[in-house]
Scaffold this active site. Structure first.
Site, PDB file in Angstrom:
ATOM      1  N   TYR A  51       0.850  -1.199   0.000  1.00 46.56           N
ATOM      2  CA  TYR A  51       0.000   0.000   0.000  1.00 46.56           C
ATOM      3  C   TYR A  51       0.876   1.236   0.000  1.00 46.56           C
ATOM      4  O   TYR A  51       1.766   1.358   0.833  1.00 46.56           O
ATOM      5  CB  TYR A  51      -0.913   0.035   1.235  1.00 46.56           C
ATOM      6  CG  TYR A  51      -2.359  -0.098   0.824  1.00 46.56           C
ATOM      7  CD1 TYR A  51      -2.966   0.907   0.076  1.00 46.56           C
ATOM      8  CD2 TYR A  51      -3.087  -1.242   1.127  1.00 46.56           C
ATOM      9  CE1 TYR A  51      -4.272   0.772  -0.346  1.00 46.56           C
ATOM     10  CE2 TYR A  51      -4.390  -1.379   0.699  1.00 46.56           C
ATOM     11  CZ  TYR A  51      -4.980  -0.373  -0.038  1.00 46.56           C
ATOM     12  OH  TYR A  51      -6.265  -0.512  -0.464  1.00 46.56           O
ATOM     13  N   GLU A  53      -0.384   4.746  -0.600  1.00 46.77           N
ATOM     14  CA  GLU A  53      -1.201   5.953  -0.812  1.00 46.77           C
ATOM     15  C   GLU A  53      -0.331   7.196  -0.681  1.00 46.77           C
ATOM     16  O   GLU A  53       0.476   7.298   0.242  1.00 46.77           O
ATOM     17  CB  GLU A  53      -2.350   6.008   0.189  1.00 46.77           C
ATOM     18  CG  GLU A  53      -3.487   5.097  -0.212  1.00 46.77           C
ATOM     19  CD  GLU A  53      -4.647   5.134   0.761  1.00 46.77           C
ATOM     20  OE1 GLU A  53      -4.468   5.594   1.898  1.00 46.77           O
ATOM     21  OE2 GLU A  53      -5.735   4.688   0.374  1.00 46.77           O
ATOM     22  N   ASP A 197      -6.976  12.898 -25.090  1.00 49.49           N
ATOM     23  CA  ASP A 197      -6.980  11.519 -24.607  1.00 49.49           C
ATOM     24  C   ASP A 197      -6.327  10.683 -25.710  1.00 49.49           C
ATOM     25  O   ASP A 197      -6.965  10.317 -26.691  1.00 49.49           O
ATOM     26  CB  ASP A 197      -8.431  11.099 -24.348  1.00 49.49           C
ATOM     27  CG  ASP A 197      -8.555   9.646 -23.910  1.00 49.49           C
ATOM     28  OD1 ASP A 197      -7.556   8.900 -23.990  1.00 49.49           O
ATOM     29  OD2 ASP A 197      -9.676   9.254 -23.513  1.00 49.49           O
ATOM     30  N   THR A 223      -4.213   5.470 -21.895  1.00 45.39           N
ATOM     31  CA  THR A 223      -4.041   4.117 -21.372  1.00 45.39           C
ATOM     32  C   THR A 223      -2.601   3.701 -21.674  1.00 45.39           C
ATOM     33  O   THR A 223      -1.932   4.312 -22.509  1.00 45.39           O
ATOM     34  CB  THR A 223      -4.979   3.120 -22.070  1.00 45.39           C
ATOM     35  OG1 THR A 223      -4.784   3.239 -23.482  1.00 45.39           O
ATOM     36  CG2 THR A 223      -6.428   3.369 -21.740  1.00 45.39           C
ATOM     37  N   LYS A 226      -2.556  -0.165 -24.883  1.00 44.75           N
ATOM     38  CA  LYS A 226      -2.995  -0.277 -26.285  1.00 44.75           C
ATOM     39  C   LYS A 226      -1.754  -0.229 -27.168  1.00 44.75           C
ATOM     40  O   LYS A 226      -0.908  -1.115 -27.047  1.00 44.75           O
ATOM     41  CB  LYS A 226      -4.040   0.791 -26.583  1.00 44.75           C
ATOM     42  CG  LYS A 226      -5.289   0.585 -25.686  1.00 44.75           C
ATOM     43  CD  LYS A 226      -6.385   1.589 -25.899  1.00 44.75           C
ATOM     44  CE  LYS A 226      -7.541   1.314 -24.935  1.00 44.75           C
ATOM     45  NZ  LYS A 226      -8.578   2.351 -24.986  1.00 44.75           N
ATOM     46  N   ARG A 232      -2.071  -3.168 -18.281  1.00 44.29           N
ATOM     47  CA  ARG A 232      -3.360  -2.484 -18.209  1.00 44.29           C
ATOM     48  C   ARG A 232      -3.243  -1.348 -17.201  1.00 44.29           C
ATOM     49  O   ARG A 232      -2.829  -1.565 -16.061  1.00 44.29           O
ATOM     50  CB  ARG A 232      -4.428  -3.476 -17.758  1.00 44.29           C
ATOM     51  CG  ARG A 232      -5.829  -3.059 -18.001  1.00 44.29           C
ATOM     52  CD  ARG A 232      -6.703  -4.272 -18.204  1.00 44.29           C
ATOM     53  NE  ARG A 232      -6.437  -4.839 -19.515  1.00 44.29           N
ATOM     54  CZ  ARG A 232      -7.068  -4.459 -20.625  1.00 44.29           C
ATOM     55  NH1 ARG A 232      -8.009  -3.540 -20.586  1.00 44.29           N
ATOM     56  NH2 ARG A 232      -6.764  -5.003 -21.775  1.00 44.29           N
TER      57      ARG A 232
HETATM   58  C1  LIG Z   1      -9.541   2.733 -24.149  1.00 45.29           C
HETATM   59  C2  LIG Z   1      -9.897   4.148 -23.988  1.00 45.29           C
HETATM   60  C3  LIG Z   1     -10.268   4.665 -22.737  1.00 45.29           C
HETATM   61  C4  LIG Z   1     -10.556   3.821 -21.534  1.00 45.29           C
HETATM   62  O1  LIG Z   1      -9.563   3.040 -21.054  1.00 45.29           O
HETATM   63  P1  LIG Z   1      -9.923   1.906 -19.962  1.00 45.29           P
HETATM   64  O2  LIG Z   1      -8.568   1.519 -19.465  1.00 45.29           O
HETATM   65  O3  LIG Z   1     -10.650   0.843 -20.693  1.00 45.29           O
HETATM   66  O4  LIG Z   1     -10.746   2.557 -18.919  1.00 45.29           O
HETATM   67  C5  LIG Z   1     -10.499   6.020 -22.634  1.00 45.29           C
HETATM   68  N1  LIG Z   1     -10.384   6.814 -23.708  1.00 45.29           N
HETATM   69  C6  LIG Z   1     -10.063   6.354 -24.922  1.00 45.29           C
HETATM   70  C7  LIG Z   1      -9.958   7.306 -26.069  1.00 45.29           C
HETATM   71  C8  LIG Z   1      -9.823   5.002 -25.105  1.00 45.29           C
HETATM   72  O5  LIG Z   1      -9.513   4.557 -26.327  1.00 45.29           O
END
Ligand SMILES: *Cc1c(COP(=O)(O)O)cnc(C)c1O
Length: 415
Positions: A51, A53, A197, A223, A226, A232
């Site tokens: 932990y 925090e 994003d 993220t 990807k 993850r």
């Molecule tokens: C995949 C994605 C997310 C969310 O990611 P998670 O880890 O699944 O919560 C947010 N914004 C965009 C543009 C994404 O492609």
């Protein structure tokens, strides 16, 4: 036998079956990838026990000397990789990173602009069933009906009319690059912040195969699993002046204890992404997508916006007289794993859809190139033109499995 195999054969057997599935199918879901053995090892490490925090040097629990080291390393690597002034590596998912960014820079009830969800925007960019749409007044901008590219004139008009706190860009199913410079200009002229994003294309940015939003955006979220090919999880970047606000919004704003095992794995992934090998991977991912797009078009398929600049392609299945759902299921029967997706101005429901979203990140991680993309396109065209043909699906499935087995899978059949 592994500890898991001995301890819990039931779970071990399911994971083993998933190994086979990931090896014998062709993974073309644009948001998926294969983490390396090193990333997996860090993810499965004993850091999960701790932990921590707070932030390095300022924790609420004792015993965090190594947690501090690992998080500081991840932060430094993220800053270096993306040339950012400030990085927060604690968000546990993309959704969480976005929640923190909104919390840091807007108040509930404020107006935000985001890309229309049916045109590629993410759930967290204002869906009425998501916290974003419940807590904030999201106004959608759209793509042009003809070009299917974001219409910057509408963005400018909407921004002038609604004076949003934040303009959000980035998407889950948009095959083109965003014009970060114009977005920033529009945002700043109207007193708004620009949030990008980059969840989908972060790996391409890291590898130099896509323009970086960092010089233009006030806050960047992403993220890590990807195109970036990490564990993850997620991260958020901002300028030094906004760093404290962002950190506060992540913890204690939206999260409790950070996932230290994931943060260690993020550090590993950022290290991998800073190498020439990864640069070549990012370039190859884009090149493969361009080749795949061209081959699909030669096979008679219509692609949204006429092609791609990224790792992602959106096929309009309605010109074949079938839905995205039907296309997804037919391809799955043939061992090709993709997902249905709405297309701009879709006439079918979001559950059925008219589109199929595909991408090249995972197959490129297996070392596939131009020849393999042409073969893949031939299979996709063959199956989609006869989606009810059981014989077609069955014969393609056998060919796909045999073909796929000959390509190593990072983290499974090689390092
Ligand atoms: C995949 C994605 C997310 C969310 O990611 P998670 O880890 O699944 O919560 C947010 N914004 C965009 C543009 C994404 O492609």
């Amino acid at each position: 036998m592994s500890a898991l195999g001995k301890h819990d054969p039931e779970v071990a057997a399911i994971i083993a079956a998933e190994h086979v599935r990931q090896t014998e199918t062709l993974e073309i879901i644009a948001s998926e990838n294969y983490a390396s053995a090193a990333v997996l090892e860090a993810t499965g490490s004993i850091l999960t026990n701790k932990y921590a925090e707070g932030y390095p040097g300022k924790r609420y629990y004792a015993g965090n000397v190594h947690a501090d080291e690992i998080e500081s390393l991840a932060i430094e690597r993220a800053k270096e990789l993306f040339k950012a002034e400030h990085a927060n590596v604690q968000p546990t998912s993309g959704a969480e990173a976005n929640m923190a960014a909104y919390l840091a820079f807007a108040d509930p009830g404020d107006t935000l602009l985001g890309l229309e969800l049916s045109q590629g925007g993410h759930l967290t960019h204002g869906s009425p069933v998501n916290f974003s749409g419940r807590l904030y007044n999201f106004v959608p901008y759209s793509v042009d009906r003809e070009t299917e590219v974001v219409d910057m004139k509408t963005v400018a008009t909407l921004a002038a009319e609604t004076k949003p706190r934040i303009i959000v860009t980035g998407a889950t199913a948009y095959p083109r690059q965003f014009d970060f410079e114009s977005f920033a200009e529009i945002a700043h002229e109207n007193g708004a912040l620009l949030m990008v994003d980059m969840s989908h294309f972060a790996g391409l940015v890291a590898g130099g195969a896509h323009p970086s939003p960092v010089p233009y955006a006030d806050v960047v979220t992403s993220t890590t699993h990807k195109t970036l090919r990490g564990p993850r999880g997620a991260l958020a970047l901002t300028r030094e002046t906004n760093g404290a606000a962002l950190d506060k919004a992540v913890f204690p704003g939206t999260q409790g204890g950070p996932h230290m095992h994931s943060i260690a794995a993020k550090a590993v992934a950022f290290g991998e992404a800073a190498t020439p090998i990864f640069q070549a991977y990012a370039a190859k991912t884009v090149e493969n997508a361009a080749t795949l797009a061209e081959a699909l078009q030669s096979g008679g398929l219509r692609l949204v916006s006429g092609g791609t600049d990224t790792h992602l392609i959106l096929i309009d299945c309605s010109t074949l007289g079938i839905s995205g759902m039907k296309a997804q299921n037919a391809l799955q029967g043939a061992g090709i794993i993709a997902n249905k997706n709405t297309i701009p101005y879709d006439e079918r429901s979001p559950f059925v859809t008219s589109g199929l979203r595909i991408g090249t990140p995972a197959l490129t991680s297996r070392g596939m190139g131009i020849t393999e993309m042409r073969q893949l396109a031939a299979w996709i065209v063959h199956v989609l033109k006869d989606p009810d043909g059981e014989g077609v699906r069955e014969s393609v499935r056998k060919e796909v499995a045999e073909f796929a087995r000959t390509y190593p899978v990072p983290g499974i059949t090689n390092a």
